[in-house]
Design an enzyme around this catalytic site. Structure first.
Site, PDB file in Angstrom:
ATOM      1  N   ASP A  65       0.798  -1.331  -0.038  1.00  9.93           N
ATOM      2  CA  ASP A  65      -0.107  -0.201   0.099  1.00  9.93           C
ATOM      3  C   ASP A  65       0.978   1.345   0.069  1.00  9.93           C
ATOM      4  O   ASP A  65       0.597   2.134   0.807  1.00  9.93           O
ATOM      5  CB  ASP A  65      -0.998  -0.043   1.015  1.00  9.93           C
ATOM      6  CG  ASP A  65      -2.033   1.130   1.179  1.00  9.93           C
ATOM      7  OD1 ASP A  65      -2.088   1.722   0.048  1.00  9.93           O
ATOM      8  OD2 ASP A  65      -2.527   1.356   2.232  1.00  9.93           O
ATOM      9  N   ASN A 107      -3.340   2.419  12.639  1.00  9.53           N
ATOM     10  CA  ASN A 107      -4.446   1.715  12.669  1.00  9.53           C
ATOM     11  C   ASN A 107      -4.154   0.258  12.498  1.00  9.53           C
ATOM     12  O   ASN A 107      -4.898  -0.692  12.888  1.00  9.53           O
ATOM     13  CB  ASN A 107      -5.532   2.298  11.512  1.00  9.53           C
ATOM     14  CG  ASN A 107      -6.760   1.088  11.353  1.00  9.53           C
ATOM     15  OD1 ASN A 107      -7.561   1.053  12.270  1.00  9.53           O
ATOM     16  ND2 ASN A 107      -6.607   0.486  10.336  1.00  9.53           N
ATOM     17  N   GLN A 173      -3.093  -5.712   5.813  1.00 11.79           N
ATOM     18  CA  GLN A 173      -2.906  -4.981   6.889  1.00 11.79           C
ATOM     19  C   GLN A 173      -3.740  -4.868   8.112  1.00 11.79           C
ATOM     20  O   GLN A 173      -4.564  -4.313   8.209  1.00 11.79           O
ATOM     21  CB  GLN A 173      -3.352  -3.313   6.105  1.00 11.79           C
ATOM     22  CG  GLN A 173      -2.283  -2.953   5.073  1.00 11.79           C
ATOM     23  CD  GLN A 173      -2.932  -1.805   4.142  1.00 11.79           C
ATOM     24  OE1 GLN A 173      -3.859  -1.597   3.888  1.00 11.79           O
ATOM     25  NE2 GLN A 173      -2.075  -0.769   3.944  1.00 11.79           N
ATOM     26  N   ARG A 203       0.707  13.525  10.397  1.00 11.63           N
ATOM     27  CA  ARG A 203      -0.735  13.287   9.716  1.00 11.63           C
ATOM     28  C   ARG A 203      -1.194  12.010  10.230  1.00 11.63           C
ATOM     29  O   ARG A 203      -0.182  10.911   9.928  1.00 11.63           O
ATOM     30  CB  ARG A 203      -0.254  13.463   8.288  1.00 11.63           C
ATOM     31  CG  ARG A 203      -1.408  13.362   7.370  1.00 11.63           C
ATOM     32  CD  ARG A 203      -1.675  11.772   7.100  1.00 11.63           C
ATOM     33  NE  ARG A 203      -2.924  11.729   5.959  1.00 11.63           N
ATOM     34  CZ  ARG A 203      -3.347  10.520   5.728  1.00 11.63           C
ATOM     35  NH1 ARG A 203      -2.600   9.488   5.981  1.00 11.63           N
ATOM     36  NH2 ARG A 203      -4.374  10.591   4.762  1.00 11.63           N
ATOM     37  N   ASP A 205      -3.258   8.844  10.205  1.00 14.99           N
ATOM     38  CA  ASP A 205      -3.903   8.039   9.291  1.00 14.99           C
ATOM     39  C   ASP A 205      -5.051   7.394   9.753  1.00 14.99           C
ATOM     40  O   ASP A 205      -4.990   6.903  10.935  1.00 14.99           O
ATOM     41  CB  ASP A 205      -2.867   6.910   8.858  1.00 14.99           C
ATOM     42  CG  ASP A 205      -3.434   6.176   7.446  1.00 14.99           C
ATOM     43  OD1 ASP A 205      -3.738   6.839   6.408  1.00 14.99           O
ATOM     44  OD2 ASP A 205      -3.600   4.916   7.408  1.00 14.99           O
ATOM     45  N   GLU A 250      -6.829  12.525   9.550  1.00  5.94           N
ATOM     46  CA  GLU A 250      -7.570  12.264   8.353  1.00  5.94           C
ATOM     47  C   GLU A 250      -8.789  11.667   9.022  1.00  5.94           C
ATOM     48  O   GLU A 250      -8.851  10.361   9.444  1.00  5.94           O
ATOM     49  CB  GLU A 250      -6.894  10.849   7.696  1.00  5.94           C
ATOM     50  CG  GLU A 250      -7.664  10.678   6.305  1.00  5.94           C
ATOM     51  CD  GLU A 250      -7.272   9.399   5.671  1.00  5.94           C
ATOM     52  OE1 GLU A 250      -7.603   9.071   4.546  1.00  5.94           O
ATOM     53  OE2 GLU A 250      -6.658   8.369   6.251  1.00  5.94           O
ATOM     54  N   HIS A 317      -3.206  12.532  -2.399  1.00  8.38           N
ATOM     55  CA  HIS A 317      -2.424  11.354  -2.903  1.00  8.38           C
ATOM     56  C   HIS A 317      -3.483  10.070  -3.073  1.00  8.38           C
ATOM     57  O   HIS A 317      -3.055   9.077  -3.589  1.00  8.38           O
ATOM     58  CB  HIS A 317      -1.403  10.829  -1.765  1.00  8.38           C
ATOM     59  CG  HIS A 317      -1.836  10.486  -0.314  1.00  8.38           C
ATOM     60  ND1 HIS A 317      -2.489  11.180   0.248  1.00  8.38           N
ATOM     61  CD2 HIS A 317      -1.808   9.306   0.189  1.00  8.38           C
ATOM     62  CE1 HIS A 317      -3.146  10.563   1.647  1.00  8.38           C
ATOM     63  NE2 HIS A 317      -2.459   9.249   1.213  1.00  8.38           N
TER      64      HIS A 317
HETATM   65  C1  NOJ Z   1      -5.294   6.526   4.133  1.00 12.53           C
HETATM   66  C2  NOJ Z   1      -4.144   6.725   3.315  1.00 12.53           C
HETATM   67  O1  NOJ Z   1      -4.309   8.139   2.797  1.00 12.53           O
HETATM   68  C3  NOJ Z   1      -4.328   5.699   2.263  1.00 12.53           C
HETATM   69  O2  NOJ Z   1      -3.185   6.160   1.068  1.00 12.53           O
HETATM   70  C4  NOJ Z   1      -4.084   4.203   2.692  1.00 12.53           C
HETATM   71  O3  NOJ Z   1      -4.016   3.609   1.910  1.00 12.53           O
HETATM   72  C5  NOJ Z   1      -4.927   4.031   3.879  1.00 12.53           C
HETATM   73  N1  NOJ Z   1      -4.989   5.287   4.949  1.00 12.53           N
HETATM   74  C6  NOJ Z   1      -4.458   2.928   4.669  1.00 12.53           C
HETATM   75  O4  NOJ Z   1      -3.361   3.233   5.234  1.00 12.53           O
END
Ligand code: NOJ
Length: 559
Positions: A65, A107, A173, A203, A205, A250, A317
C-alpha cells in the site's frame, strides 16, 4: 489577537505540502527518490513558500500500500536512505523555515511486521492481542471494506490457528487492537521516537478506524470505553513532548462527527482535520458553475475551538473521493471531470489531477487555487500541484497521481538519471509530460503557474485573516460567484471568485464600511473606493478572481 500569536499557533496559517520521498527526487541514480534528493529540493519548497512538509510514509514497508503497510516503526526504508539522512532533511528544512510532519500509520501494521508474524503463529503469542481476532465464521462484511476492488471482507482467516483477524484496509494490513494498553504504549513510544528526532507532529492516518472498537472482544472493549479519551491522551502526550506539535487527522466524516475528533470546544484532540466536505462540494460547484454547494458547505462548518483548524485541499495522494455527495451529484462530477471508467475508482472517486480535469484551462486552474488559498483554513498541497502536473491513468487507481516529480524537460523529467525502465514509477507522458510541465521552465517564467502559486502563498501568509479570522458570505446576485469576507482583528479581506465562464459585474456591500474605506487588490494592482454604505461593484472575467484588502484611511497595514 496579536500578529505574534501566529508564531505560537503556527498551524493556523501554515502552508502544508505533502510529498512521497520515493517519487520526489532520486539523487543516487537508482531510479527511486531518496532523502538526499529531497534535501536538494528543500530550497524549491522554501522558495514556494511552504511552511510545513508532510512526508508520506518513509518507513520499511512490505510495499503493498505504497508505504502505508509498515514493517518497522523505527526505521527508514533503505531504498530512501538512512535515519541519518532523514535527520539531515529535518534539520535543513528547519533552517529554511519549514516544519516537518510525517504519516503516523497505527490503525494497522503490515502482515510482515514482526508483531503480526508472531501473533498469527499461535494464540499464545505475546503479540496475539496486539491484533483483533475472532474464532467464529464472520458474517458478510463486503459493505465495510475500504478498497472494494480488492477485498470482499474485513476478516481474513489464517491457517495457523483457524481464526480470523480484522483488517479494514487490505488483508495484508491487520488492524492493531488499540483497546490493548500495550499497543497504546507502543504507539506512544513510536511517536516519542520521531518527535525526539525532530518531527513537529503527524498526519494521523485513518483516525476513525483507529478509534473504532467494533470487532474487538466485548470485555476488552469495555476497558476502553471512550476512544476519544485516548485521542485526547495522544494529544496531551504530543504537547508534553513538543509544546507545539500537531496532529493533522484524516477523518472523512460529516462535520457533526468531526467536531468530536477536534475534542469539541476544548480543542484538545486532533489539532487539524482535512475538510473533505468542502473539498467535495467545491467540485460539485465547479461542475455546475454554481457556487451554491460550496457556500452552503462553508456556512455549515461547525464552530471549532480557536486552537483547532481545518486543512483545505483540492487534491491529495488518494482517490479524489466524492463519497459525501449523493449518487446524482457524484454522477454530475464524474460526467464533468472524469467521464471514462478508467478515470474513476471504487465507485466513489476520481484518479485525476486538477489541471486535466479543468481541461487544461489555465484560467480555471488558477481560479481554483486562488479559491483554495482564500478559503478559511490551512491549505494543504500535494506535490506537483504547484506546476500543474497531470496524471498517468495507466498507472491505475491511486497510483495515477503518484508519478515522479517533474523538475526539468530532460530525461525522466530530471527526477532520476537511471534508465527510464528502472524508475520507481514511469513519468507522465502526453500533454502533461515534463517537456511541457516542469519546475525549471516555470521558475524562469513570471507568468507561470509556479509564479502564480508563489504569489498566492505569499499573500496567504501576509493575510492571517484567512487562517485565523471570522468568515462571512457576502450577498451578491450571481449563482456562479462566491464572495466572502474574512476578518481578523482590525484586518479584513474580501475574496470574489467566478466559477463560470462568463464575465460578470458583481455588486456587494462590505459590512461596517463606508466611503472612508477602499478595496486594494492583492493579486494585482488596483484600488476601488467604497460608497457611503460600503457598497461596490466589481468586474470579474470568466473564471476571474480577486483578493481585496479592506483599507481604512488610517490603516498602517503594508500593502
Ligand atoms: C489512508 C491513506 O491516505 C491511504 O493512502 C492508505 O491506503 C490508507 N489510509 C491505509 O493506510
Amino acid at each position: 489577537m496579536r500578529i505574534t500569536d501566529t508564531a505560537d499557533l503556527w498551524w493556523k496559517n501554515a502552508v502544508v505540502y505533502c510529498l512521497d520521498v520515493q517519487t520526489y527526487m532520486d539523487w543516487n541514480g537508482d531510479g527511486v527518490g531518496d532523502l538526499e534528493g529531497l534535501a536538494q529540493r528543500l530550497d524549491h519548497l522554501a522558495d514556494l513558500g511552504v511552511t510545513c512538509l508532510w512526508l508520506m510514509p518513509f518507513y520499511p514497508t512490505a510495499g503493498v500500500d505504497d508505504g502505508y503497510d509498515i514493517t518497522d516503526y523505527y526505521g527508514v526504508d533503505p531504498r530512501l536512505g538512512s535515519l541519518g539522512d532523514l535527520v539531515e532533511v529535518i534539520r535543513t528544512a528547519k533552517d529554511r523555515g519549514m516544519r516537518v510532519i510525517a504519516d503516523l500509520v497505527v490503525n494497522h501494521t503490515s502482515d510482515q511486521h514482526p508483531w503480526f508474524r508472531s501473533a498469527r503463529a499461535s494464540t499464545d503469542s505475546p503479540y496475539r492481542d496486539f491484533y483483533v481476532w475472532r474464532g467464529d465464521e464472520p458474517p458478510d462484511t463486503s459493505d465495510q471494506v475500504v478498497f472494494p476492488d480488492q477485498e470482499d471482507s474485513i476478516w481474513e482467516r489464517t491457517e495457523e490457528t483457524g481464526e480470523w483477524y480484522l483488517h479494514k484496509f487490505y488483508k495484508t494490513q491487520p488492524d492493531l487492537n488499540v483497546a490493548n494498553p500495550l499497543v497504546r504504549d507502543e504507539i506512544a513510544k513510536v511517536m516519542g521516537y520521531w518527535l525526539q528526532l525532530g518531527l513537529d507532529g503527524f498526519r494521523v492516518d485513518a483516525v476513525p478506524f483507529l478509534l473504532e472498537t467494533a470487532g474487538i472482544d466485548e470485555a476488552e472493549a469495555a476497558r476502553f470505553p471512550d476512544p476519544h479519551e485516548y485521542l485526547h491522551a495522544l494529544r496531551a502526550f504530543l504537547g508534553r513532548r513538543t509544546g507545539a506539535g500537531v496532529l493533522l487527522g484524516e477523518v472523512n466524516l460529516p462535520y457533526e462527527e468531526q467536531v468530536r475528533f477536534f475534542g469539541g470546544g476544548d480543542g484538545d484532540e486532533l489539532t487539524m482535520q482535512f475538510d473533505f466536505t468542502t473539498m467535495q462540494q467545491t467540485y460539485l460547484s465547479l461542475a455546475r458553475a454554481d457556487a451554491g454547494p460550496l457556500a452552503a458547505s462553508l456556512a455549515a462548518r461547525p464552530e471549532i475551538s480557536p486552537d483547532s483548524q481545518w486543512g483545505t485541499f483540492v487534491r491529495n495522494h488518494d482517490e479524489l473521493t466524492l463519497d459525501k455527495l449523493s449518487d446524482d451529484e457524484r454522477a454530475e462530477v464524474f460526467a464533468a471531470f472524469g467521464p471514462d471508467e478508467a478515470m474513476q475508482v471504487y465507485d466513489r472517486g476520481l484518479i485525476r489531477r486538477l489541471p486535466p480535469m479543468m481541461a487544461g484551462d489555465p484560467r480555471r486552474v488558477r481560479m481554483v487555487y486562488s479559491l483554495l488559498f482564500s478559503l478559511p483554513g490551512t491549505p494543504v498541497l500535494f506535490y506537483g500541484e504547484e506546476i500543474g502536473m497531470g496524471e498517468d491513468l495507466s498507472a491505475g487507481s491511486r497510483l495515477a497521481v503518484r508519478t515522479p516529480m517533474q523538475w526539468t524537460s530532460g530525461p525522466n523529467g530530471g527526477f532520476s538519471d537511471a534508465p527510464a525502465d528502472q524508475l520507481t514509477r514511469p513519468v507522465v507522458a502526453g500533454g502533461y509530460a515534463p517537456e511541457f510541465v516542469n519546475v525549471a521552465d516555470q521558475r524562469r517564467d513570471p507568468d507561470s503557474l509556479l509564479a502564480f502559486m508563489k504569489l498566492l502563498i505569499r499573500r496567504y501568509r501576509e493575510c492571517p485573516e484567512l487562517g485565523w479570522g471570522g468568515f462571512q458570505l457576502l450577498d451578491q446576485p450571481h449563482p456562479a460567484v462566491l464572495a466572502h469576507l474574512c476578518t481578523w482583528d482590525d484586518g479584513a479581506l474580501v475574496a470574489v471568485h467566478n466559477l463560470g465562464a462568463e464575465p460578470l459585474s458583481v455588486p456587494f456591500t462590505v459590512p461596517g464600511c463606508n466611503a472612508g474605506h477602499r478595496l486594494e487588490d492583492l493579486l494585482t494592482i488596483g484600488s476601488t473606493p467604497l460608497a457611503d454604505d460600503g457598497s461596490v461593484e466589481l468586474a470579474l472575467e470568466g473564471y476571474g478572481y480577486r483578493w481585496l484588502r479592506v483599507v481604512s484611511e488610517d490603516s498602517r497595514r503594508l500593502l
